[in-house]
Design a protein around this motif. Structure first.
Motif, PDB file in Angstrom:
ATOM      1  N   MET A   4      -7.119 -17.071 -30.048  1.00 59.13           N
ATOM      2  CA  MET A   4      -7.194 -16.298 -28.799  1.00 59.13           C
ATOM      3  C   MET A   4      -8.236 -16.946 -27.886  1.00 59.13           C
ATOM      4  O   MET A   4      -9.371 -17.154 -28.314  1.00 59.13           O
ATOM      5  CB  MET A   4      -7.654 -14.874 -29.080  1.00 59.13           C
ATOM      6  CG  MET A   4      -6.729 -14.078 -29.942  1.00 59.13           C
ATOM      7  SD  MET A   4      -5.492 -13.224 -28.966  1.00 59.13           S
ATOM      8  CE  MET A   4      -6.391 -11.781 -28.503  1.00 59.13           C
ATOM      9  N   LYS A   7      -9.153 -23.232 -25.706  1.00 59.97           N
ATOM     10  CA  LYS A   7      -9.295 -24.095 -24.532  1.00 59.97           C
ATOM     11  C   LYS A   7      -8.517 -25.407 -24.700  1.00 59.97           C
ATOM     12  O   LYS A   7      -8.722 -26.363 -23.962  1.00 59.97           O
ATOM     13  CB  LYS A   7     -10.781 -24.395 -24.276  1.00 59.97           C
ATOM     14  CG  LYS A   7     -11.555 -23.169 -23.812  1.00 59.97           C
ATOM     15  CD  LYS A   7     -11.040 -22.669 -22.467  1.00 59.97           C
ATOM     16  CE  LYS A   7     -11.727 -21.404 -22.009  1.00 59.97           C
ATOM     17  NZ  LYS A   7     -11.417 -20.214 -22.806  1.00 59.97           N
ATOM     18  N   LEU A  38     -11.891 -27.499 -28.686  1.00 62.66           N
ATOM     19  CA  LEU A  38     -12.479 -28.476 -27.764  1.00 62.66           C
ATOM     20  C   LEU A  38     -13.278 -29.486 -28.583  1.00 62.66           C
ATOM     21  O   LEU A  38     -13.141 -30.697 -28.433  1.00 62.66           O
ATOM     22  CB  LEU A  38     -13.404 -27.754 -26.773  1.00 62.66           C
ATOM     23  CG  LEU A  38     -13.358 -28.259 -25.348  1.00 62.66           C
ATOM     24  CD1 LEU A  38     -11.980 -28.042 -24.766  1.00 62.66           C
ATOM     25  CD2 LEU A  38     -14.394 -27.544 -24.498  1.00 62.66           C
TER      26      LEU A  38
HETATM   27  C1  LIG Z   1     -13.019 -17.493 -26.406  1.00 59.66           C
HETATM   28  S1  LIG Z   1     -13.391 -17.648 -28.091  1.00 59.66           S
HETATM   29  C2  LIG Z   1     -13.731 -19.384 -28.242  1.00 59.66           C
HETATM   30  C3  LIG Z   1     -12.468 -20.204 -28.253  1.00 59.66           C
HETATM   31  C4  LIG Z   1     -12.679 -21.691 -28.471  1.00 59.66           C
HETATM   32  N1  LIG Z   1     -13.355 -22.318 -27.342  1.00 59.66           N
HETATM   33  C5  LIG Z   1     -11.385 -22.391 -28.706  1.00 59.66           C
HETATM   34  O1  LIG Z   1     -10.965 -23.221 -27.861  1.00 59.66           O
HETATM   35  O2  LIG Z   1     -10.735 -22.142 -29.733  1.00 59.66           O
HETATM   36  C6  LIG Z   1     -14.962 -16.880 -28.178  1.00 59.66           C
HETATM   37  C7  LIG Z   1     -15.618 -16.890 -29.556  1.00 59.66           C
HETATM   38  O3  LIG Z   1     -16.934 -16.328 -29.437  1.00 59.66           O
HETATM   39  C8  LIG Z   1     -17.249 -15.744 -30.679  1.00 59.66           C
HETATM   40  N2  LIG Z   1     -18.384 -14.822 -30.441  1.00 59.66           N
HETATM   41  C9  LIG Z   1     -18.355 -13.574 -29.920  1.00 59.66           C
HETATM   42  N3  LIG Z   1     -19.605 -13.086 -29.822  1.00 59.66           N
HETATM   43  C10 LIG Z   1     -20.443 -14.064 -30.268  1.00 59.66           C
HETATM   44  C11 LIG Z   1     -21.865 -14.174 -30.398  1.00 59.66           C
HETATM   45  N4  LIG Z   1     -22.667 -13.183 -30.054  1.00 59.66           N
HETATM   46  N5  LIG Z   1     -22.383 -15.345 -30.876  1.00 59.66           N
HETATM   47  C12 LIG Z   1     -21.567 -16.359 -31.258  1.00 59.66           C
HETATM   48  N6  LIG Z   1     -20.221 -16.299 -31.175  1.00 59.66           N
HETATM   49  C13 LIG Z   1     -19.655 -15.177 -30.681  1.00 59.66           C
HETATM   50  C14 LIG Z   1     -15.964 -15.075 -31.132  1.00 59.66           C
HETATM   51  O4  LIG Z   1     -15.941 -14.903 -32.540  1.00 59.66           O
HETATM   52  C15 LIG Z   1     -14.920 -16.093 -30.634  1.00 59.66           C
HETATM   53  O5  LIG Z   1     -14.553 -16.974 -31.691  1.00 59.66           O
END
Ligand SMILES: C[S@@+](CC[C@H](N)C(=O)[O-])C[C@H]1O[C@@H](n2cnc3c(N)ncnc32)[C@H](O)[C@@H]1O
Length: 246
Positions: A4, A7, A38
């Protein structure tokens, strides 16, 4: 890995900007690595961190040679969700991300065709099944992640080597998907300011940012390609950096 908010589709556009001028030993750090879509296209010194313990254990297991299963039945899928204590963290992550519809941790069991459709058993469990595709996809991807240091930390607790390039892809503030996650965007932006002032090159993917951050790249992404929006609108993906003379 399907994920989800992946990127993957914009990687070829934003990575040249993020990596421009990178020095040979300079660390590339992702505090919100998610599906590592990424960082798997970057080489050299790398840290991939995420607060999801299961996800990081899955990458660690794959890196150590773990082979995901070829097939996960719907009954097993349900058992993994209802009785997680019976399973390892990496297996749970594989099942909940790799075998669910939309690679959604909370999503339903993914199948190619309805249970009672002709040839359903073969289509839903064979070479093109969600499970098999996820397995193959992950085994391919892990080859591009060799040498990555995997950390399971909240972004605010992550140790970042001096003068790193830090790419952040946090839960987006204005998306339904993370609405209940309790992610504190204000605290995150303050952390991004602090890290920039410490000397790191910090880049943030978001739709919007505080006024002292400016976009160095943007593109309108149809919602069908962007599963962070949770809506039918088009959204403009942006890449922000901190403007320290603001
Ligand atoms: C948008 S996704 C990243 C997607 C990734 N860039 C990719 O292309 O697959 C956001 C991620 O942030 C993580 N996340 C949420 N809160 C966080 C926190 N406080 N510290 C570190 N990671 C966190 C979630 O588990 C999730 O995997």
């Amino acid at each position: 890995m399907k994920y989800m908010g992946s990127k993957n589709r914009i990687a070829s556009e934003i990575l040249p900007i993020i990596l421009e001028g990178r020095k040979p030993e300079q660390w590339y750090v992702e505090p919100f690595a998610g599906g590592c879509n990424l960082i798997d296209k970057v080489d050299g010194n790398r840290i991939a961190s995420d607060s999801n313990e299961h996800l990081i254990e899955l990458f660690r297991a794959l890196d150590k040679g773990w082979q995901p299963p070829d097939f996960v039945s719907e009954d097993l899928f349900k058992e993994v969700k209802t009785c997680p204590d019976l399973f390892s963290l990496h297996f749970i992550a594989f099942v909940r991300f790799g075998c669910s519809f939309g690679s959604d941790w909370n999503g339903g069991y993914a199948r190619n065709v309805k249970k009672d459709a002709p040839g359903a058993e073969i289509l839903n469990s064979g070479a093109k099944s969600y499970c098999r595709q996820s397995k193959n996809n992950m085994l391919r991807q892990i080859e591009s992640l060799r040498g990555v240091r995997f950390e399971n930390r909240a972004y605010s607790n992550l140790y970042i080597p001096d003068n790193s390039i830090v790419y952040c892809d946090p839960p987006y503030a204005e998306t339904t998907q993370y609405a209940q996650s309790g992610f504190d965007s204000g605290a995150f932006w303050q952390w991004a300011r602090d890290k920039s002032l410490e000397g790191h090159s910090v880049f943030v993917s978001e739709y919007t940012a505080p006024e002292d951050f400016y976009p160095v790249w943007e593109k309108e992404i149809p919602s069908s390609l962007n599963n962070q929006t949770g809506s039918s609108k088009k959204a403009t993906e942006k890449l922000f950096v901190f403007n320290d003379i603001y």
